[in-house]
Design an enzyme around this catalytic site. Structure first.
Site, PDB file in Angstrom:
ATOM      1  N   TRP A   1       0.882  -1.211   0.023  1.00 25.84           N
ATOM      2  CA  TRP A   1       0.054   0.179  -0.041  1.00 25.84           C
ATOM      3  C   TRP A   1       0.828   1.432   0.052  1.00 25.84           C
ATOM      4  CZ3 TRP A   1      -2.078   2.523   4.977  1.00 25.84           C
ATOM      5  CH2 TRP A   1      -1.137   2.254   6.096  1.00 25.84           C
TER       6      TRP A   1
ATOM      7  N   GLU B   1       1.074  -3.401  12.662  1.00 27.18           N
ATOM      8  CA  GLU B   1       0.913  -4.991  12.658  1.00 27.18           C
ATOM      9  C   GLU B   1       1.277  -5.421  13.986  1.00 27.18           C
ATOM     10  OE1 GLU B   1       3.644  -5.421   9.198  1.00 27.18           O
ATOM     11  OE2 GLU B   1       2.021  -4.773   7.838  1.00 27.18           O
TER      12      GLU B   1
ATOM     13  N   LYS C   1       2.841  -0.086  16.190  1.00 26.35           N
ATOM     14  CA  LYS C   1       4.028   0.017  15.016  1.00 26.35           C
ATOM     15  C   LYS C   1       3.918   1.429  14.352  1.00 26.35           C
ATOM     16  CE  LYS C   1       6.014  -2.663  11.250  1.00 26.35           C
ATOM     17  NZ  LYS C   1       5.882  -3.764  10.687  1.00 26.35           N
TER      18      LYS C   1
HETATM   19  C1  BGC Z   1       4.774  -1.683   7.370  1.00 23.65           C
HETATM   20  C2  BGC Z   1       3.751  -1.582   6.510  1.00 23.65           C
HETATM   21  C3  BGC Z   1       4.432  -1.468   5.026  1.00 23.65           C
HETATM   22  C4  BGC Z   1       5.516  -2.404   4.800  1.00 23.65           C
HETATM   23  C5  BGC Z   1       6.392  -2.092   3.539  1.00 23.65           C
HETATM   24  C6  BGC Z   1       6.066  -2.800   7.116  1.00 23.65           C
HETATM   25  O1  BGC Z   1       6.904  -2.729   7.957  1.00 23.65           O
HETATM   26  O2  BGC Z   1       4.192  -2.223   8.767  1.00 23.65           O
HETATM   27  O3  BGC Z   1       2.908  -0.642   6.639  1.00 23.65           O
HETATM   28  O4  BGC Z   1       3.595  -1.599   3.912  1.00 23.65           O
HETATM   29  O5  BGC Z   1       6.592  -2.476   5.947  1.00 23.65           O
HETATM   30  O6  BGC Z   1       6.879  -0.739   3.640  1.00 23.65           O
END
Ligand code: BGC
Length: 760
Positions: A336, A476, A589
């Protein structure tokens, strides 16, 4: 100091990977990591957008292709290798204005021969298949035999520094002597994508005495011998071309041969001139001038430079990976990050690139439908991590913060990606008015993602509401949560937009809508159900409705105070936090509720935004580079100016200061976009009002004398200059803009001056 360049003034072999990312050169078609020719350390990378393969890897990943940069210098029997020589001086410059990397090194070999090597490299923006370097080699204290070895290395693997994940995707199929020059063809293991790298050497003064071609199977080289005299200089050009079977149906070898011959005929200088003039034009459209803050100025240009380098409009089957074309991190997957963080820049700076990025999603709808089907749902479920065909490629296993094996659930649960893509489509349409895109592609995505939500929501009979359970939101740290507000709110919004634009399409082209409904198996019954889902979607809040509960049950989790910050002002893990049990705490996070408020600002009052910003700011660990810019922008909109500047600089310096600690693996693409958004949506306060007008509500830090930038808006180009006391706006077409809540009209090709309102 030059505000157009990034410099590195000392050679530190432990920093090699990080500087390979910073000094990477890319043109949207491909990226070449900034590896030093004269060192075998680091993790080199030749990443070509769209070349994906799985082979023995856990999931499909971008292929690190055969390395065409090989260039060795030998003096008599000694190789110039920085690990074996003393490095007497070292300077590397990324010239962002021109898109060049210049490296100046003085080395002394073990036998005491001192040389100056100056090199210059570019990855052409004028012809994406071309790249070139120039080397000037000066013998400081010796005369003797000089050998130059031009080579292509085919024994390349992915994850070269990670022994448990090292994967070979390429098989060298043919090496050819094209005297002068060499070519290497290779094929990927699954799809058999053909890749050719072809490179040649041009010696300015024709001093070469002998040439030797060698095919070593996985390496092909041409070596030249000459004599170098003390204090004399050899100037050598290395020209390269790259093609893949994704680019042409013609024979790769003849395509590359004719390209390299044309390149030789045009010469290094001509191509460089054209490349620099494209960059000139690019900068004219995208530059952000920050007067009074050199650090911010240089930093923002770095972000703009790398962001523009990561995309081009020539291939709508590719998008921008989270780590862009600058490293293998996240396996070259698209998240995203693209639609929510990077796309806004392209929408306002180069709408044609924005369209191409959205077309990538359209072109991968088939895979998205497969994802839905495989998990028992309907419609289209875009993958949390995407590669070439839209199927889910999130790895199932990784490691946690302490290095323990970790089951990765994002690919099964982080559904908000669907609405994020719709968010991208709506943002693009609002700014460009591109009806054609919406009609032919956009509405189909809106409808089919809504179809997914319709099948994914659960009706809670007892409470007469729709819920989305067992998901992961942007934060996350918390998995399998019920009713994550971000997910629910955007799903509802996604459905509402689909219903609205379905009616829009009916007016534009009834036939088109009818055929879409037929092919997607949608009827009035579905649309009525969508209405009900949108109306009854459950959105958790607290009792008085001010603080929005990130997900059901979040308020009951343990609150742990963040008290310490590191030298980069990033939060330090509180002592009580157990890194394998973060889900039991309120630590998050990255922005989640706050992210929602930024994406849908008109849905929340200033009071609600302020309260939630303050509440969640205290709980956010910013363990994702996506987070600080969000707090910077929302902070500004609720009046937290001191933190806004801090978060802005964090975002801008994510890679230059490596404040997430993983620049080694590639660029933080999202924070390059977040940097742009912090300036435009944050300090300049640009937004699109409910009435569709462009709005401006600027506040610039006290030490900024002027902030200047350009935006594309509904077909016109607008120049904004924001000073402490006033704002100047120029437009190529008549526009209406709402500045500090007052409506203004800017006439075609004229300027408007607006005095800044005194603070109340
Ligand atoms: C983040 C995500 C992100 C991904 C790629 C992850 O650590 O939590 O939101 O899309 O990294 O950058």
């Amino acid at each position: 100091m030059d505000l157009w360049s990034i410099e590195l003034n000392n050679y530190n072999k432990n920093n090699m990977k990080k500087s390979e990312t910073i000094f990477a050169l890319a043109n949207g078609y491909r990226g070449l990591r900034g590896a030093l020719e004269f060192s075998k350390l680091g993790s080199r990378g030749n990443l070509i957008a769209g070349v994906f393969d799985k082979a023995q890897a856990q999931v499909t990943e971008i292929v690190n292709c055969q390395d065409p940069l090989g260039f060795n210098i030998y003096i008599e029997d000694e190789i110039v290798d920085l690990e074996q020589c003393s490095v007497d001086s070292f300077r590397r410059i990324l010239d962002m204005r021109k898109g060049l990397v210049v490296t100046k090194i003085t080395v002394t070999t073990a036998k005491g021969r001192t040389l100056d090597i100056k090199s210059e490299k570019f990855v052409s923006r004028s012809n994406v298949h071309r790249w070139a370097s120039k080397y000037e080699i000066t013998a400081k204290n010796f005369s003797g035999k000089l050998f130059i070895e031009n080579y292509i290395q085919g024994s390349v693997t992915n994850s070269s520094c990670d022994v448990m994940n090292r994967t070979k995707h390429l098989k060298v199929t043919k090496c050819t002597d094209i005297n002068p020059g060499i070519a290497m063809e290779a094929k990927t293991s699954d799809l058999g994508i053909g890749i050719i790298e072809c490179t040649t050497i041009i010696n300015e003064n024709n001093t070469f005495k002998t040439r030797k071609y060698s095919d070593f199977g996985e390496m092909v080289s041409e070596a030249y011998e000459t004599i170098i005299k003390q204090e004399s200089k050899e100037s050598i050009y290395k020209l390269g071309v790259t093609y893949t079977s994704r680019d042409t149906e013609n024979d790769l070898y003849s395509t590359a041969l004719s390209e390299i011959n044309d390149f030789i005929a045009a010469g290094y200088h001509r191509e460089k001139e054209m490349h620099c003039s494209v960059w000139d034009k690019i900068w004219d459209g995208i530059d952000i001038e920050i007067h009074g803050d050199d650090k911010a100025q240089r930093g923002i240009r770095f972000n703009l430079f790398q962001l523009v380098s990561s995309a081009y409009e020539g291939d709508n089957r590719i998008s921008i990976a989270a780590k862009a074309l600058h490293g293998e991190g996240y396996k070259g997957h698209v998240f995203w990050d693209t639609e929510v963080f990077m796309l806004p820049f392209f929408i306002y700076a180069s709408p044609e690139v924005a369209k191409s990025l959205l077309m990538y999603r359209y072109n991968t709808l088939k895979g998205a439908r497969k994802n839905a089907e495989l998990s028992g749902y309907k419609g289209a479920r875009f993958p949390w991590e995407a590669a070439d065909d839209g199927t889910e490629v999130t790895p199932k296993w990784g490691v946690d913060y302490e290095g323990n094996p970790l089951k990765i659930c994002t690919g099964d649960e982080e559904f908000h990606i669907n609405s994020d893509i719709v968010f991208g489509i709506i943002s693009y349409f609002r700014a460009t008015g591109d009806k054609d895109f919406l009609k032919n592609y956009g509405v189909e995505i809106l409808l089919d993602t809504s179809r997914f939500w319709q099948s994914r929501v659960e009706y809670n009979k007892e409470k007469d509401r729709y819920e989305i359970n067992s998901v992961i939101g942007p934060d996350e740290f918390h998995e399998h949560v019920n009713n994550n507000v971000f997910t629910n709110y955007l799903a509802k919004w996604n459905i509402e937009k689909a219903l609205y634009y379905k009616e829009w399409l009916r007016k534009q082209d009834e036939q088109k809508l009818a055929s879409l409904c037929t092919s997607l198996c949608l009827s009035e019954k579905d649309f009525n159900q969508w209405k009900e889902i949108a109306e009854k979607m459950y959105i958790p809040t607290n009792n008085d409705g001010t603080i929005i509960e990130q997900f059901e049950g979040y308020f009951n989790l343990r609150h742990i105070e963040i008290t310490e910050h590191d030298e980069n002002s990033m939060p330090v893990w509180p002592k009580e936090a157990k890194l394998d049990r973060l889900g039991e705490t309120q630590l998050i996070k990255q922005a989640d509720v706050v992210q929602l408020m930024l994406m849908l600002p008109e849905e929340f009052s200033d009071e609600i935004k302020r309260a939630n910003y303050e509440y969640y700011e205290k709980r956010t660990m910013h363990k994702s580079s996506l987070s600080p810019s969000v707090y910077s922008i929302l902070g500004l909109s609720v009046g937290d100016r001191s933190n806004a500047y801090k978060y802005f600089m964090k975002t801008v310096y994510t890679d230059l200061e490596d404040n997430q600690g993983n620049t080694d693996f590639g660029l933080h693409g999202a924070s390059t976009g977040g940097s742009w958004q912090s300036v435009i949506f944050g300090f300049a306060g640009v937004s699109v009002g409910k009435d569709g007008n462009l709005k401006l509500k600027p506040w610039i830090p006290e030490h900024w004398e002027k902030l200047k930038f350009k935006l594309n808006w509904q077909g016109s180009k607008i120049t904004f200059s924001i000073y402490q006391t006033h704002i100047e706006i120029g437009s190529t077409k008549f526009i209406t803009a709402v500045i500090n809540n007052k409506i203004y009209h800017v006439k075609e090709n004229s300027n408007l001056l607006v005095k800044m309102q005194p603070e109340k």
